[in-house]
Scaffold this active site. Structure first.
Site, PDB file in Angstrom:
ATOM      1  N   HIS A  46       0.850  -1.191   0.000  1.00 45.36           N
ATOM      2  CA  HIS A  46       0.000   0.000   0.000  1.00 45.36           C
ATOM      3  C   HIS A  46       0.886   1.242   0.000  1.00 45.36           C
ATOM      4  CE1 HIS A  46      -4.040  -1.671   1.617  1.00 45.36           C
ATOM      5  NE2 HIS A  46      -3.380  -2.637   1.006  1.00 45.36           N
ATOM      6  N   GLU A  48       0.759   4.008   1.785  1.00 42.72           N
ATOM      7  CA  GLU A  48       1.166   4.492   3.108  1.00 42.72           C
ATOM      8  C   GLU A  48       2.302   3.658   3.681  1.00 42.72           C
ATOM      9  OE1 GLU A  48      -3.446   4.809   3.208  1.00 42.72           O
ATOM     10  OE2 GLU A  48      -1.942   3.667   2.122  1.00 42.72           O
ATOM     11  N   CYS A  76      -6.730   2.414   5.180  1.00 39.98           N
ATOM     12  CA  CYS A  76      -7.406   1.171   5.543  1.00 39.98           C
ATOM     13  C   CYS A  76      -6.965   0.775   6.962  1.00 39.98           C
ATOM     14  CB  CYS A  76      -7.043   0.084   4.533  1.00 39.98           C
ATOM     15  SG  CYS A  76      -5.334  -0.508   4.687  1.00 39.98           S
ATOM     16  N   CYS A  79      -3.057   0.245   7.209  1.00 40.28           N
ATOM     17  CA  CYS A  79      -2.283   1.480   7.102  1.00 40.28           C
ATOM     18  C   CYS A  79      -2.509   2.400   8.301  1.00 40.28           C
ATOM     19  CB  CYS A  79      -2.608   2.177   5.785  1.00 40.28           C
ATOM     20  SG  CYS A  79      -2.043   1.227   4.359  1.00 40.28           S
TER      21      CYS A  79
END
Length: 142
Positions: A46, A48, A76, A79
């Site tokens: 991801h 992040e 999410c 993260c």
């Protein structure tokens, strides 16, 4: 947020869900990331997570207590947990994620009773961030 949006556009052009993130310390970008899950075939890739990882490497430590995170989509659960664990005090995100967002949309991991509560602000450049997401999924459905 402009730098995060540019990274999201890179992800878009690469066929990835267009999410970009930057970690900033004292006005300087110290970590960047973009979504790479499809090409990397890894659930952890991801934006992040990549930005936090790069910032930790650049600064030589895991505590990012002097930093801010800018990300084009509401984080999410994974993260949001990484943000808390990295001790990032301030998060800015663009588009809200009503399916998976954990900064208030579905849940709020940043405000769990765990002793550390980053501040956050959603809706930063929301129209541009949301439009990029909408265009990506529109093209994907075709």
């Amino acid at each position: 947020m402009k730098a995060a949006l540019a990274l999201a556009k890179e992800a878009f052009d690469d066929g990835e869900v267009p999410v970009g993130a930057v970690v900033v310390r004292k006005g300087e970008i110290v970590g960047t990331g973009r979504n790479r899950r499809e090409k990397g075939k890894n659930a952890l890739y991801h934006a992040e997570i990549e930005a936090i990882d790069n910032a930790c490497k650049a600064l030589g430590g895991w505590r990012l207590w002097e930093c801010e995170l800018y990300v084009t989509l509401e984080p999410c659960p994974m993260c949001a947990g990484a943000i808390v664990n990295a001790r990032i005090p301030q998060v800015y995100f663009g588009a809200y994620d009503v399916k998976n967002g954990c900064c208030g949309s579905v849940a709020n991991v940043l405000q769990l009773e765990n002793g550390y509560h980053p501040a956050y602000e959603g809706g930063v450049m929301e129209e541009k961030c949301a439009a990029l997401m909408s265009e990506f999924f529109k093209r994907l459905r075709k």
